[in-house]
Design a protein around this motif. Structure first.
Motif, PDB file in Angstrom:
ATOM      1  N   ILE A   1      11.335   0.148  -0.779  1.00 41.65           N
ATOM      2  CA  ILE A   1      10.187   0.798  -0.602  1.00 41.65           C
ATOM      3  C   ILE A   1       9.891   1.816  -1.635  1.00 41.65           C
ATOM      4  CG2 ILE A   1       9.227   2.896   0.951  1.00 41.65           C
ATOM      5  CD1 ILE A   1      10.967   1.230   3.219  1.00 41.65           C
ATOM      6  N   ASP A   2      10.948   2.639  -2.128  1.00 39.49           N
ATOM      7  CA  ASP A   2      10.513   3.356  -3.282  1.00 39.49           C
ATOM      8  C   ASP A   2      10.112   2.784  -4.521  1.00 39.49           C
ATOM      9  OD1 ASP A   2      11.446   5.674  -1.792  1.00 39.49           O
ATOM     10  OD2 ASP A   2      13.371   6.033  -2.640  1.00 39.49           O
ATOM     11  N   ILE A   3      10.506   1.328  -4.542  1.00 34.92           N
ATOM     12  CA  ILE A   3       9.845   0.740  -5.798  1.00 34.92           C
ATOM     13  C   ILE A   3       8.636   0.068  -5.447  1.00 34.92           C
ATOM     14  CG2 ILE A   3      10.470  -1.322  -7.192  1.00 34.92           C
ATOM     15  CD1 ILE A   3      13.328  -0.731  -6.873  1.00 34.92           C
TER      16      ILE A   3
ATOM     17  N   PRO B   1       4.958   2.814  -5.274  1.00 37.22           N
ATOM     18  CA  PRO B   1       4.376   3.103  -6.593  1.00 37.22           C
ATOM     19  C   PRO B   1       3.844   1.906  -7.189  1.00 37.22           C
ATOM     20  CG  PRO B   1       6.633   3.978  -6.454  1.00 37.22           C
ATOM     21  CD  PRO B   1       6.654   3.118  -5.315  1.00 37.22           C
ATOM     22  N   ALA B   2       4.154   0.719  -7.090  1.00 38.82           N
ATOM     23  CA  ALA B   2       3.657  -0.574  -7.876  1.00 38.82           C
ATOM     24  C   ALA B   2       2.255  -0.846  -7.021  1.00 38.82           C
ATOM     25  CB  ALA B   2       4.508  -1.682  -7.537  1.00 38.82           C
ATOM     26  N   ILE B   3       2.346  -0.390  -5.524  1.00 36.99           N
ATOM     27  CA  ILE B   3       1.146  -0.915  -4.841  1.00 36.99           C
ATOM     28  C   ILE B   3      -0.007   0.407  -5.020  1.00 36.99           C
ATOM     29  CG2 ILE B   3       0.113  -0.432  -2.588  1.00 36.99           C
ATOM     30  CD1 ILE B   3       2.848  -1.830  -1.639  1.00 36.99           C
ATOM     31  N   LYS B   4       0.452   1.551  -5.568  1.00 37.89           N
ATOM     32  CA  LYS B   4      -0.438   2.486  -5.896  1.00 37.89           C
ATOM     33  C   LYS B   4      -0.960   2.196  -7.154  1.00 37.89           C
ATOM     34  CE  LYS B   4       1.388   6.348  -3.187  1.00 37.89           C
ATOM     35  NZ  LYS B   4       1.803   7.845  -3.241  1.00 37.89           N
ATOM     36  N   ILE B   5      -0.301   1.698  -8.115  1.00 37.38           N
ATOM     37  CA  ILE B   5      -0.870   1.439  -9.437  1.00 37.38           C
ATOM     38  C   ILE B   5      -1.783   0.231  -9.411  1.00 37.38           C
ATOM     39  CG2 ILE B   5      -0.255   0.505 -11.706  1.00 37.38           C
ATOM     40  CD1 ILE B   5       2.447   1.893 -11.474  1.00 37.38           C
ATOM     41  N   ASP B   6      -1.442  -0.771  -8.486  1.00 39.79           N
ATOM     42  CA  ASP B   6      -2.323  -2.068  -8.572  1.00 39.79           C
ATOM     43  C   ASP B   6      -2.151  -2.378  -7.058  1.00 39.79           C
ATOM     44  OD1 ASP B   6      -3.627  -4.441  -8.694  1.00 39.79           O
ATOM     45  OD2 ASP B   6      -2.320  -5.301 -10.034  1.00 39.79           O
ATOM     46  N   PRO B   7      -3.024  -2.008  -6.263  1.00 38.45           N
ATOM     47  CA  PRO B   7      -3.294  -2.493  -4.666  1.00 38.45           C
ATOM     48  C   PRO B   7      -3.176  -4.051  -4.414  1.00 38.45           C
ATOM     49  CG  PRO B   7      -4.789  -0.609  -5.214  1.00 38.45           C
ATOM     50  CD  PRO B   7      -4.200  -1.359  -6.442  1.00 38.45           C
ATOM     51  N   ASN B   8      -3.649  -4.675  -5.418  1.00 34.23           N
ATOM     52  CA  ASN B   8      -3.674  -6.197  -5.331  1.00 34.23           C
ATOM     53  C   ASN B   8      -2.153  -6.705  -5.925  1.00 34.23           C
ATOM     54  OD1 ASN B   8      -6.226  -6.044  -4.421  1.00 34.23           O
ATOM     55  ND2 ASN B   8      -7.047  -5.993  -6.496  1.00 34.23           N
TER      56      ASN B   8
END
Length: 145
Positions: free
Chosen positions: A65-67, A70-77
């Protein structure tokens, strides 16, 4: 005079009999307590080992989840909305875990839910993720999203 000596011996033996019974009772109860203490200690140790394993598994799930967040926040797609929903549900399950109540009946349900979510996410993303304790660096392969 001989009767006086016999009376003293008799009184000594009566006093010693009480002391002997007290000592024997103490030894019996001590042995019983030692055996039950060993059994109770073993039980506590097994619970602690099980608690450690659960904590390790929760940490495994929380690490992903911690990984992913942040990846989703950077690129939601970057990750599909379906997988994002599963990640959010995993996070909610971890937050619901009753850390201070190890006897809580919902623990098994939460752990099963987390396991199902991680499998669904892994299958959707084409990942091979398993929790088998601490992974060795030689076992970690490149993961592509």
């Amino acid at each position: 005079m001989e009767s006086l000596i016999n009376n003293e011996d008799f009184l000594d033996s009566v006093l010693n009999l009480k002391k002997t019974h007290l000592n024997e009772g103490f030894k019996d109860r001590f042995n019983d307590g030692f055996i039950s203490g060993k059994e109770e200690g073993r039980e506590v140790g097994l619970k602690q080992k099980h608690g450690f394993e659960i904590g390790e598994e929760l940490g495994f799930y929380h690490g992903f989840i911690d990984i992913w967040n942040p990846a989703i926040k950077i690129d939601p797609n970057f990750i599909s909305s379906r997988v994002q929903k599963n990640i959010k549900q995993m996070e909610e399950l971890i937050c619901k875990y009753p850390i201070l109540d190890p006897e809580n009946v919902s623990i098994e349900e939460i752990m099963n839910g987390l396991s199902l979510k991680i499998r669904a996410i892994s299958a959707t993303m084409g990942l091979r993720l398993e929790h088998e304790g601490y992974p060795k660096a030689s076992e970690i392969k490149e993961i592509e999203f």
